[in-house]
Design a protein around this motif. Structure first.
Motif, PDB file in Angstrom:
ATOM      1  N   GLU A 121       0.822  -1.206   0.000  1.00 54.14           N
ATOM      2  CA  GLU A 121       0.000   0.000   0.000  1.00 54.14           C
ATOM      3  C   GLU A 121       0.860   1.262   0.000  1.00 54.14           C
ATOM      4  OE1 GLU A 121      -2.359  -3.387   1.159  1.00 54.14           O
ATOM      5  OE2 GLU A 121      -0.442  -2.606   1.884  1.00 54.14           O
ATOM      6  N   LYS A 122       1.895   1.256   0.801  1.00 54.89           N
ATOM      7  CA  LYS A 122       2.762   2.429   0.873  1.00 54.89           C
ATOM      8  C   LYS A 122       3.463   2.676  -0.469  1.00 54.89           C
ATOM      9  CE  LYS A 122       5.143   2.816   4.627  1.00 54.89           C
ATOM     10  NZ  LYS A 122       6.207   2.612   5.645  1.00 54.89           N
ATOM     11  N   THR A 123       3.882   1.597  -1.127  1.00 50.70           N
ATOM     12  CA  THR A 123       4.554   1.725  -2.425  1.00 50.70           C
ATOM     13  C   THR A 123       3.619   2.293  -3.481  1.00 50.70           C
ATOM     14  OG1 THR A 123       5.986  -0.153  -1.891  1.00 50.70           O
ATOM     15  CG2 THR A 123       5.808   0.471  -4.202  1.00 50.70           C
ATOM     16  N   MET A 124       2.391   1.760  -3.544  1.00 52.26           N
ATOM     17  CA  MET A 124       1.444   2.227  -4.555  1.00 52.26           C
ATOM     18  C   MET A 124       0.981   3.653  -4.273  1.00 52.26           C
ATOM     19  SD  MET A 124       1.177   0.248  -7.018  1.00 52.26           S
ATOM     20  CE  MET A 124      -0.151   1.174  -7.781  1.00 52.26           C
ATOM     21  N   TYR A 125       0.900   4.000  -3.004  1.00 58.55           N
ATOM     22  CA  TYR A 125       0.504   5.370  -2.671  1.00 58.55           C
ATOM     23  C   TYR A 125       1.570   6.361  -3.148  1.00 58.55           C
ATOM     24  CZ  TYR A 125      -0.706   9.503   0.045  1.00 58.55           C
ATOM     25  OH  TYR A 125      -1.017  10.778   0.408  1.00 58.55           O
ATOM     26  N   ALA A 126       2.838   6.020  -2.949  1.00 58.78           N
ATOM     27  CA  ALA A 126       3.917   6.901  -3.393  1.00 58.78           C
ATOM     28  C   ALA A 126       3.939   7.024  -4.916  1.00 58.78           C
ATOM     29  CB  ALA A 126       5.257   6.380  -2.878  1.00 58.78           C
ATOM     30  N   VAL A 127       3.750   5.897  -5.617  1.00 58.07           N
ATOM     31  CA  VAL A 127       3.749   5.927  -7.085  1.00 58.07           C
ATOM     32  C   VAL A 127       2.553   6.722  -7.601  1.00 58.07           C
ATOM     33  CG1 VAL A 127       3.601   4.524  -9.167  1.00 58.07           C
ATOM     34  CG2 VAL A 127       5.019   3.764  -7.251  1.00 58.07           C
ATOM     35  N   SER A 128       1.383   6.496  -7.010  1.00 60.25           N
ATOM     36  CA  SER A 128       0.172   7.216  -7.429  1.00 60.25           C
ATOM     37  C   SER A 128       0.324   8.709  -7.183  1.00 60.25           C
ATOM     38  CB  SER A 128      -1.048   6.678  -6.692  1.00 60.25           C
ATOM     39  OG  SER A 128      -1.242   5.302  -6.953  1.00 60.25           O
ATOM     40  N   MET A 129       0.913   9.061  -6.044  1.00 59.94           N
ATOM     41  CA  MET A 129       1.153  10.468  -5.741  1.00 59.94           C
ATOM     42  C   MET A 129       2.111  11.090  -6.752  1.00 59.94           C
ATOM     43  SD  MET A 129       0.741  13.151  -3.830  1.00 59.94           S
ATOM     44  CE  MET A 129       0.045  12.600  -2.254  1.00 59.94           C
ATOM     45  N   LEU A 130       3.160  10.362  -7.122  1.00 59.89           N
ATOM     46  CA  LEU A 130       4.130  10.858  -8.091  1.00 59.89           C
ATOM     47  C   LEU A 130       3.465  11.138  -9.435  1.00 59.89           C
ATOM     48  CD1 LEU A 130       7.080  11.419  -8.960  1.00 59.89           C
ATOM     49  CD2 LEU A 130       7.267   8.988  -9.489  1.00 59.89           C
ATOM     50  N   VAL A 131       2.689  10.187  -9.936  1.00 61.33           N
ATOM     51  CA  VAL A 131       2.022  10.344 -11.234  1.00 61.33           C
ATOM     52  C   VAL A 131       0.979  11.449 -11.169  1.00 61.33           C
ATOM     53  CG1 VAL A 131       0.582   9.198 -12.956  1.00 61.33           C
ATOM     54  CG2 VAL A 131       2.446   7.942 -11.853  1.00 61.33           C
ATOM     55  N   ARG A 132       0.255  11.504 -10.078  1.00 64.71           N
ATOM     56  CA  ARG A 132      -0.820  12.489  -9.916  1.00 64.71           C
ATOM     57  C   ARG A 132      -0.275  13.918  -9.930  1.00 64.71           C
ATOM     58  NH1 ARG A 132      -4.583  13.579  -4.834  1.00 64.71           N
ATOM     59  NH2 ARG A 132      -6.658  13.515  -5.776  1.00 64.71           N
ATOM     60  N   VAL A 133       0.708  14.183  -9.093  1.00 65.97           N
ATOM     61  CA  VAL A 133       1.247  15.537  -8.983  1.00 65.97           C
ATOM     62  C   VAL A 133       2.016  15.921 -10.242  1.00 65.97           C
ATOM     63  CG1 VAL A 133       2.763  17.030  -7.646  1.00 65.97           C
ATOM     64  CG2 VAL A 133       1.346  15.345  -6.479  1.00 65.97           C
ATOM     65  N   PHE A 134       2.755  14.978 -10.821  1.00 64.99           N
ATOM     66  CA  PHE A 134       3.530  15.290 -12.019  1.00 64.99           C
ATOM     67  C   PHE A 134       2.609  15.593 -13.198  1.00 64.99           C
ATOM     68  CE2 PHE A 134       6.449  14.539 -15.554  1.00 64.99           C
ATOM     69  CZ  PHE A 134       7.564  15.217 -15.104  1.00 64.99           C
ATOM     70  N   SER A 135       1.458  14.938 -13.269  1.00 67.93           N
ATOM     71  CA  SER A 135       0.494  15.232 -14.333  1.00 67.93           C
ATOM     72  C   SER A 135      -0.020  16.662 -14.206  1.00 67.93           C
ATOM     73  CB  SER A 135      -0.675  14.244 -14.271  1.00 67.93           C
ATOM     74  OG  SER A 135      -0.234  12.916 -14.460  1.00 67.93           O
ATOM     75  N   LEU A 136      -0.372  17.052 -12.980  1.00 73.27           N
ATOM     76  CA  LEU A 136      -0.845  18.422 -12.760  1.00 73.27           C
ATOM     77  C   LEU A 136       0.248  19.444 -13.067  1.00 73.27           C
ATOM     78  CD1 LEU A 136      -2.800  17.899  -9.408  1.00 73.27           C
ATOM     79  CD2 LEU A 136      -3.770  18.202 -11.689  1.00 73.27           C
ATOM     80  N   ALA A 137       1.468  19.148 -12.616  1.00 70.62           N
ATOM     81  CA  ALA A 137       2.571  20.090 -12.846  1.00 70.62           C
ATOM     82  C   ALA A 137       2.892  20.217 -14.324  1.00 70.62           C
ATOM     83  CB  ALA A 137       3.802  19.636 -12.067  1.00 70.62           C
ATOM     84  N   SER A 138       2.818  19.116 -15.053  1.00 71.93           N
ATOM     85  CA  SER A 138       3.147  19.137 -16.483  1.00 71.93           C
ATOM     86  C   SER A 138       2.197  20.027 -17.262  1.00 71.93           C
ATOM     87  CB  SER A 138       3.114  17.708 -17.048  1.00 71.93           C
ATOM     88  OG  SER A 138       4.046  16.902 -16.384  1.00 71.93           O
ATOM     89  N   MET A 139       0.919  19.997 -16.903  1.00 75.37           N
ATOM     90  CA  MET A 139      -0.052  20.843 -17.589  1.00 75.37           C
ATOM     91  C   MET A 139       0.064  22.299 -17.143  1.00 75.37           C
ATOM     92  SD  MET A 139      -1.969  19.036 -19.724  1.00 75.37           S
ATOM     93  CE  MET A 139      -3.665  19.607 -19.802  1.00 75.37           C
ATOM     94  N   THR A 140       0.340  22.498 -15.863  1.00 75.00           N
ATOM     95  CA  THR A 140       0.384  23.858 -15.326  1.00 75.00           C
ATOM     96  C   THR A 140       1.584  24.635 -15.851  1.00 75.00           C
ATOM     97  OG1 THR A 140      -0.674  23.055 -13.303  1.00 75.00           O
ATOM     98  CG2 THR A 140       0.374  25.218 -13.213  1.00 75.00           C
ATOM     99  N   ILE A 141       2.717  23.970 -15.987  1.00 72.35           N
ATOM    100  CA  ILE A 141       3.947  24.647 -16.379  1.00 72.35           C
ATOM    101  C   ILE A 141       3.863  25.220 -17.798  1.00 72.35           C
ATOM    102  CG2 ILE A 141       5.143  22.674 -17.417  1.00 72.35           C
ATOM    103  CD1 ILE A 141       7.650  23.519 -16.035  1.00 72.35           C
ATOM    104  N   LEU A 142       2.940  24.716 -18.612  1.00 73.19           N
ATOM    105  CA  LEU A 142       2.831  25.174 -19.987  1.00 73.19           C
ATOM    106  C   LEU A 142       2.108  26.511 -20.115  1.00 73.19           C
ATOM    107  CD1 LEU A 142       1.797  21.814 -21.710  1.00 73.19           C
ATOM    108  CD2 LEU A 142       4.073  22.821 -21.588  1.00 73.19           C
ATOM    109  N   ILE A 143       1.319  26.875 -19.115  1.00 79.58           N
ATOM    110  CA  ILE A 143       0.459  28.049 -19.242  1.00 79.58           C
ATOM    111  C   ILE A 143       1.240  29.336 -19.504  1.00 79.58           C
ATOM    112  CG2 ILE A 143      -1.158  29.527 -17.977  1.00 79.58           C
ATOM    113  CD1 ILE A 143      -2.399  27.058 -16.803  1.00 79.58           C
ATOM    114  N   PRO A 144       2.235  29.707 -18.685  1.00 83.84           N
ATOM    115  CA  PRO A 144       2.919  30.983 -18.960  1.00 83.84           C
ATOM    116  C   PRO A 144       3.732  30.984 -20.246  1.00 83.84           C
ATOM    117  CG  PRO A 144       4.044  29.782 -17.218  1.00 83.84           C
ATOM    118  CD  PRO A 144       2.777  29.050 -17.483  1.00 83.84           C
ATOM    119  N   TYR A 145       4.048  29.805 -20.792  1.00 84.59           N
ATOM    120  CA  TYR A 145       4.828  29.730 -22.025  1.00 84.59           C
ATOM    121  C   TYR A 145       3.952  29.690 -23.280  1.00 84.59           C
ATOM    122  CZ  TYR A 145       8.866  28.634 -19.090  1.00 84.59           C
ATOM    123  OH  TYR A 145       9.861  28.676 -18.146  1.00 84.59           O
ATOM    124  N   SER A 146       2.660  29.439 -23.109  1.00 85.30           N
ATOM    125  CA  SER A 146       1.816  29.223 -24.281  1.00 85.30           C
ATOM    126  C   SER A 146       0.659  30.214 -24.406  1.00 85.30           C
ATOM    127  CB  SER A 146       1.248  27.796 -24.259  1.00 85.30           C
ATOM    128  OG  SER A 146       0.539  27.554 -23.059  1.00 85.30           O
TER     129      SER A 146
END
Length: 289
Positions: free
Chosen positions: A119-144
């Motif tokens: 459970e701890k392993t999957m929570y860390a992986v899910s958190m990584l994918v979740r936050v990185f997805s949000l960050a990837s979309m957000t970082i594009l806004i000021p450049y585009s």
């Protein structure tokens, strides 16, 4: 001089849409990502974010510093989450132990121990994918997004004139402040000021930064006063504001908004039926025995 982020027109997927349509879709995407903890659903959203990033037309060299900062931040806290398991107790109540490591020494009677659970392993992986997805979309806004359209975008989204113009000034503040800092630094260096040779304690270093901090701060205050005077002279806020440019929705923009709304409604429906909750793959449970 218009001070902005490193925006420039590109033939990209993002800039082919009306910025208002993209903001609405982005808001729907954020809501969908927040609703899910299941890695299978998150991977679909992650793939969508990567598709947008790869078709944005923005080179990695342009966003390298932002990617390194955000990537390092996300990885560090995901690893910290893996070590501690903090935050996951709201998603699962039972843990399946995979392995347990104990240090060969003690610190004040406490022996450092690392427990690795499914459970701890999957929570860390899910958190990584979740936050990185949000960050990837957000970082594009000021450049585009065209900074000349900031106020028009927020006004077109239904915000009052004062709020729209306030958001416009807010998004321009950081790059404007950075430009003023660089100009002040270069001017002080021309006068013999050596920033690289700062020494002493924290308080001493802050005091030696006064030739940079004081002029930049004063200039920011004076600039804000100039903006206020200019707005007062134009009777800003007395009546509806007009804009030099207008944005118009096209068919592709309506389709993007429709896709975002459908995606959000589907995500809400799946969440209400109990789908998309925290998920642990069977092979990890079998590995735990």
């Amino acid at each position: 001089m218009l001070v902005t982020w490193r925006y420039k027109p590109r033939k990209s997927l993002i800039q082919s849409f009306d910025p208002r349509a993209w903001i609405i879709f982005f808001a729907c995407y954020i809501a969908c990502t927040v609703l899910f903890w299941d890695l299978r659903y998150l991977m679909v959203l992650f793939a969508m974010a990567m598709l947008v990033v790869l078709t944005s037309g923005i080179k990695f060299s342009e966003m390298r510093r932002a990617w390194l900062f955000i990537g390092g931040f996300v990885i560090f806290f995901s690893f910290l989450t893996f070590l501690t398991g903090r935050g996951g107790i709201e998603l699962y109540t039972e843990e399946h132990l995979i392995t347990r490591w104990e240090a060969g020494f003690t610190l004040l009677g406490w022996r450092p121990t690392l427990t690795v659970t499914a459970e701890k392993t999957m929570y860390a992986v899910s958190m990584l994918v979740r936050v990185f997805s949000l960050a990837s979309m957000t970082i594009l806004i000021p450049y585009s997004l065209n900074p000349a359209h900031y106020g028009i975008i927020f006004k077109g989204l239904g915000l009052p004139d004062k709020v729209a113009y306030g958001m416009d000034l807010t998004m321009r503040f950081i790059p404007s402040f950075g430009r003023d800092f660089m100009l002040t630094r270069d001017a002080q260096r021309a006068r013999g000021y050596e920033l690289e040779k700062l020494s002493g304690g924290l308080v001493a270093q802050v005091r030696k930064l006064a030739p940079l901090i004081v002029p930049v701060t004063i200039h920011a205050i004076v600039s804000s006063e100039d903006i206020i005077d200019a707005m007062d002279l134009r009777a800003f806020g007395v009546g509806p504001r007009t804009w030099l440019e207008e944005l118009h929705y096209r068919t592709r923009d309506r389709l993007l908004i429709g896709f975002g709304v459908v995606m959000l409604l589907t995500s809400i429906t799946l969440s209400l039926f109990g789908m998309g909750k925290f998920w642990v793959p069977q092979f990890l449970l079998q590995l735990a025995g």
